[in-house]
Enzyme design. Structure first.
Site, PDB file in Angstrom:
ATOM      1  N   ASP A  18       0.818  -1.209   0.000  1.00 60.07           N
ATOM      2  CA  ASP A  18       0.000   0.000   0.000  1.00 60.07           C
ATOM      3  C   ASP A  18       0.858   1.268   0.000  1.00 60.07           C
ATOM      4  O   ASP A  18       1.989   1.264   0.483  1.00 60.07           O
ATOM      5  CB  ASP A  18      -0.920  -0.016   1.232  1.00 60.07           C
ATOM      6  CG  ASP A  18      -2.089   0.948   1.094  1.00 60.07           C
ATOM      7  OD1 ASP A  18      -2.333   1.438  -0.020  1.00 60.07           O
ATOM      8  OD2 ASP A  18      -2.750   1.215   2.114  1.00 60.07           O
ATOM      9  N   ASN A  20       1.300   3.518  -2.869  1.00 62.32           N
ATOM     10  CA  ASN A  20       1.848   3.980  -4.163  1.00 62.32           C
ATOM     11  C   ASN A  20       1.381   5.393  -4.504  1.00 62.32           C
ATOM     12  O   ASN A  20       2.153   6.232  -4.965  1.00 62.32           O
ATOM     13  CB  ASN A  20       1.403   3.057  -5.303  1.00 62.32           C
ATOM     14  CG  ASN A  20       1.999   1.671  -5.204  1.00 62.32           C
ATOM     15  OD1 ASN A  20       2.863   1.433  -4.356  1.00 62.32           O
ATOM     16  ND2 ASN A  20       1.549   0.762  -6.051  1.00 62.32           N
ATOM     17  N   GLY A  21       0.090   5.646  -4.271  1.00 64.59           N
ATOM     18  CA  GLY A  21      -0.496   6.946  -4.616  1.00 64.59           C
ATOM     19  C   GLY A  21       0.121   8.059  -3.776  1.00 64.59           C
ATOM     20  O   GLY A  21       0.476   9.122  -4.291  1.00 64.59           O
ATOM     21  N   ARG A  22       0.249   7.796  -2.464  1.00 64.91           N
ATOM     22  CA  ARG A  22       0.825   8.808  -1.573  1.00 64.91           C
ATOM     23  C   ARG A  22       2.293   9.055  -1.898  1.00 64.91           C
ATOM     24  O   ARG A  22       2.778  10.184  -1.860  1.00 64.91           O
ATOM     25  CB  ARG A  22       0.686   8.367  -0.106  1.00 64.91           C
ATOM     26  CG  ARG A  22      -0.639   8.756   0.485  1.00 64.91           C
ATOM     27  CD  ARG A  22      -0.942   7.971   1.726  1.00 64.91           C
ATOM     28  NE  ARG A  22      -1.355   6.603   1.385  1.00 64.91           N
ATOM     29  CZ  ARG A  22      -1.497   5.642   2.291  1.00 64.91           C
ATOM     30  NH1 ARG A  22      -1.249   5.870   3.562  1.00 64.91           N
ATOM     31  NH2 ARG A  22      -1.908   4.450   1.908  1.00 64.91           N
ATOM     32  N   ARG A  31      -0.261   9.574  -9.776  1.00 64.75           N
ATOM     33  CA  ARG A  31      -0.349   8.310  -9.015  1.00 64.75           C
ATOM     34  C   ARG A  31       0.273   7.136  -9.768  1.00 64.75           C
ATOM     35  O   ARG A  31       0.837   6.222  -9.173  1.00 64.75           O
ATOM     36  CB  ARG A  31      -1.824   7.990  -8.720  1.00 64.75           C
ATOM     37  CG  ARG A  31      -2.466   8.893  -7.685  1.00 64.75           C
ATOM     38  CD  ARG A  31      -3.936   8.509  -7.488  1.00 64.75           C
ATOM     39  NE  ARG A  31      -4.091   7.124  -7.028  1.00 64.75           N
ATOM     40  CZ  ARG A  31      -4.026   6.782  -5.752  1.00 64.75           C
ATOM     41  NH1 ARG A  31      -3.857   7.665  -4.808  1.00 64.75           N
ATOM     42  NH2 ARG A  31      -4.175   5.512  -5.398  1.00 64.75           N
ATOM     43  N   HIS A  35       2.693   3.584  -8.896  1.00 62.50           N
ATOM     44  CA  HIS A  35       2.455   2.177  -9.250  1.00 62.50           C
ATOM     45  C   HIS A  35       3.643   1.613 -10.028  1.00 62.50           C
ATOM     46  O   HIS A  35       4.035   0.465  -9.838  1.00 62.50           O
ATOM     47  CB  HIS A  35       1.183   2.033 -10.074  1.00 62.50           C
ATOM     48  CG  HIS A  35      -0.065   2.441  -9.332  1.00 62.50           C
ATOM     49  ND1 HIS A  35      -0.342   2.000  -8.046  1.00 62.50           N
ATOM     50  CD2 HIS A  35      -1.104   3.242  -9.678  1.00 62.50           C
ATOM     51  CE1 HIS A  35      -1.497   2.515  -7.647  1.00 62.50           C
ATOM     52  NE2 HIS A  35      -1.980   3.277  -8.621  1.00 62.50           N
ATOM     53  N   SER A  63      -7.503  -5.277  -5.169  1.00 67.10           N
ATOM     54  CA  SER A  63      -8.641  -5.837  -4.446  1.00 67.10           C
ATOM     55  C   SER A  63      -9.904  -5.736  -5.292  1.00 67.10           C
ATOM     56  O   SER A  63      -9.961  -4.968  -6.256  1.00 67.10           O
ATOM     57  CB  SER A  63      -8.850  -5.088  -3.124  1.00 67.10           C
ATOM     58  OG  SER A  63      -9.339  -3.782  -3.384  1.00 67.10           O
ATOM     59  N   ARG A  69     -12.151   2.437  -8.307  1.00 65.63           N
ATOM     60  CA  ARG A  69     -11.298   3.621  -8.506  1.00 65.63           C
ATOM     61  C   ARG A  69     -11.591   4.264  -9.878  1.00 65.63           C
ATOM     62  O   ARG A  69     -12.204   3.622 -10.740  1.00 65.63           O
ATOM     63  CB  ARG A  69      -9.827   3.207  -8.447  1.00 65.63           C
ATOM     64  CG  ARG A  69      -9.441   2.790  -7.036  1.00 65.63           C
ATOM     65  CD  ARG A  69      -7.952   2.610  -6.913  1.00 65.63           C
ATOM     66  NE  ARG A  69      -7.612   2.256  -5.546  1.00 65.63           N
ATOM     67  CZ  ARG A  69      -6.400   2.283  -5.043  1.00 65.63           C
ATOM     68  NH1 ARG A  69      -5.379   2.637  -5.801  1.00 65.63           N
ATOM     69  NH2 ARG A  69      -6.180   1.947  -3.788  1.00 65.63           N
ATOM     70  N   LEU A 129      10.201 -20.960  -5.075  1.00 61.92           N
ATOM     71  CA  LEU A 129       9.319 -20.026  -4.370  1.00 61.92           C
ATOM     72  C   LEU A 129       7.964 -20.008  -5.064  1.00 61.92           C
ATOM     73  O   LEU A 129       7.901 -19.978  -6.299  1.00 61.92           O
ATOM     74  CB  LEU A 129       9.941 -18.608  -4.421  1.00 61.92           C
ATOM     75  CG  LEU A 129       9.055 -17.421  -4.049  1.00 61.92           C
ATOM     76  CD1 LEU A 129       8.694 -17.444  -2.565  1.00 61.92           C
ATOM     77  CD2 LEU A 129       9.747 -16.101  -4.381  1.00 61.92           C
ATOM     78  N   GLU A 203       1.218 -13.299  12.364  1.00 65.06           N
ATOM     79  CA  GLU A 203       1.862 -12.152  13.012  1.00 65.06           C
ATOM     80  C   GLU A 203       1.750 -10.951  12.075  1.00 65.06           C
ATOM     81  O   GLU A 203       2.095 -11.051  10.890  1.00 65.06           O
ATOM     82  CB  GLU A 203       3.343 -12.464  13.276  1.00 65.06           C
ATOM     83  CG  GLU A 203       3.573 -13.571  14.269  1.00 65.06           C
ATOM     84  CD  GLU A 203       3.073 -13.221  15.674  1.00 65.06           C
ATOM     85  OE1 GLU A 203       3.153 -12.039  16.063  1.00 65.06           O
ATOM     86  OE2 GLU A 203       2.595 -14.145  16.364  1.00 65.06           O
TER      87      GLU A 203
HETATM   88  C1  IPE Z   1      -5.443  -2.579  -0.175  1.00 64.81           C
HETATM   89  O1  IPE Z   1      -5.101  -1.245  -0.370  1.00 64.81           O
HETATM   90  C2  IPE Z   1      -5.408  -3.310  -1.479  1.00 64.81           C
HETATM   91  C3  IPE Z   1      -4.094  -3.445  -2.081  1.00 64.81           C
HETATM   92  C4  IPE Z   1      -2.961  -3.106  -1.545  1.00 64.81           C
HETATM   93  C5  IPE Z   1      -4.095  -4.040  -3.386  1.00 64.81           C
HETATM   94  P1  IPE Z   1      -6.210  -0.112  -0.531  1.00 64.81           P
HETATM   95  O2  IPE Z   1      -5.474   1.154  -0.688  1.00 64.81           O
HETATM   96  O3  IPE Z   1      -7.152  -0.495  -1.603  1.00 64.81           O
HETATM   97  O4  IPE Z   1      -6.951  -0.216   0.860  1.00 64.81           O
HETATM   98  P2  IPE Z   1      -7.780   0.865   1.677  1.00 64.81           P
HETATM   99  O5  IPE Z   1      -8.810   1.430   0.750  1.00 64.81           O
HETATM  100  O6  IPE Z   1      -6.810   1.901   2.137  1.00 64.81           O
HETATM  101  O7  IPE Z   1      -8.351   0.097   2.830  1.00 64.81           O
HETATM  102  C1  IPE Z   2      -1.459   0.348  -3.426  1.00 64.85           C
HETATM  103  O1  IPE Z   2      -1.268   1.722  -3.439  1.00 64.85           O
HETATM  104  C2  IPE Z   2      -1.701  -0.213  -4.820  1.00 64.85           C
HETATM  105  C3  IPE Z   2      -3.087  -0.588  -5.101  1.00 64.85           C
HETATM  106  C4  IPE Z   2      -4.056  -0.644  -4.227  1.00 64.85           C
HETATM  107  C5  IPE Z   2      -3.397  -0.964  -6.459  1.00 64.85           C
HETATM  108  P1  IPE Z   2      -2.483   2.745  -3.451  1.00 64.85           P
HETATM  109  O2  IPE Z   2      -2.848   3.027  -4.871  1.00 64.85           O
HETATM  110  O3  IPE Z   2      -3.579   2.244  -2.601  1.00 64.85           O
HETATM  111  O4  IPE Z   2      -1.810   4.017  -2.807  1.00 64.85           O
HETATM  112  P2  IPE Z   2      -2.427   4.981  -1.719  1.00 64.85           P
HETATM  113  O5  IPE Z   2      -2.912   4.131  -0.599  1.00 64.85           O
HETATM  114  O6  IPE Z   2      -3.516   5.754  -2.389  1.00 64.85           O
HETATM  115  O7  IPE Z   2      -1.277   5.842  -1.301  1.00 64.85           O
HETATM  116 MG    MG Z   3      -4.032   2.461  -0.633  1.00 72.23          MG
END
Ligand code: IPE
Ligand code: IPE
Ligand code: MG
Length: 239
Positions: A18, A20-22, A31, A35, A63, A69, A129, A203
């Protein structure tokens, strides 16, 4: 001195990739750039997992909820997924990595579905793996799907007993052991519908590092944390 590689490693590491966007926003980038760099992290973490001899790695990449999105972002993610599969196949072959998908593969385009099939088939004899990517994945949907399949088989008389062992056989990846270590990057303390059945005694480790910055050093730090954990499984510590 701190030892770099812990002596007790997990058997199955699962990661919620999680942030990537930030990561992109902090750098004033689109964004999509987050990715893209996130894919480099996937490569590096897979490589280190393989080097350490950890036999199972499961990565949450997309997910079921991520379909909601903006269309442009979903489109780009699909393109990157196709590119990833194309570029990583030689790496997987060279490193003995067996590829697997968990989730609703039927939700993807025909072209992507045939890419999944191709990579799964090409890598099926690899033994170092098992790399599972969770795509259009939802833990609740996986559980409901298993219940539906079990009901069907019970009706047909194919199964008699329904216990935890039977139930696991109906999940997406029955042969893969439950993760013993779950990492989530970007500081969010939630499961976001990931592996709900499988994480009963996993864990959990959350780091503030954003996925595109999560590399070998941070991974080893997480694994050292795991090595220090005392797992009790409801029992008590022995004195
Ligand atoms: C969870 O991240 C899904 C993936 C990392 C693929 P999200 O960014 O979709 O989750 P929320 O919305 O913050 O819970
Ligand atoms: C995780 O990064 C990748 C996917 C869920 C596809 P995000 O795209 O959720 O990035 P944030 O959480 O907005 O920073
Ligand atoms: Mg996210």
């Amino acid at each position: 001195m701190k030892k770099a590689i812990p002596d007790r490693l997990p058997t199955h590491v699962a990661i919620i990739m999680d942030g990537n966007g930030r990561w992109a926003r902090h750098k004033k980038l689109n964004r999509v750039e987050g990715h893209k760099v996130g894919i480099d992290s996937v490569r590096e973490i897979t490589e280190v997992t393989r080097e350490l001899g950890i036999p199972y790695l499961t990565l949450y990449a997309f997910s079921k909820e991520n379909w909601s999105r903006p269309r442009e972002e979903v489109k780009t993610l699909m393109e990157l997924l196709g590119l990833y599969l194309e570029l990583e196949l030689p790496f997987m072959m060279k490193n003995g990595i067996r590829f697997n998908v968990i989730g609703e593969t039927g939700d993807f385009s025909k072209a992507l579905q045939s890419q999944f099939d191709n990579v799964i088939k090409s890598t099926s004899r690899n033994r170092n793996l098992v790399l599972s990517i969770a795509l259009s994945y939802s833990g609740r949907r996986e559980i409901v799907r298993a219940a539906r399949l079990i009901a069907g088989d019970a009706k047909k008389g194919v199964i008699k007993r329904i216990d935890e062992k039977t139930f696991k056989r109906y999940l997406y990846a029955p042969a893969i052991p439950d993760p013993d270590f779950l990492i989530r990057t970007s500081g969010e303390m939630r499961l976001s519908n990931f592996l709900l059945w499988q994480v009963a005694y996993t864990e959990i480790y959350v780091t503030d590092i954003l996925w595109p910055d999560f590399r070998k050093k941070a991974y080893l730090e997480a694994l050292r944390d795991f090595a220090r954990r005392e797992r009790r499984f409801g029992n008590i510590k022995e004195y």
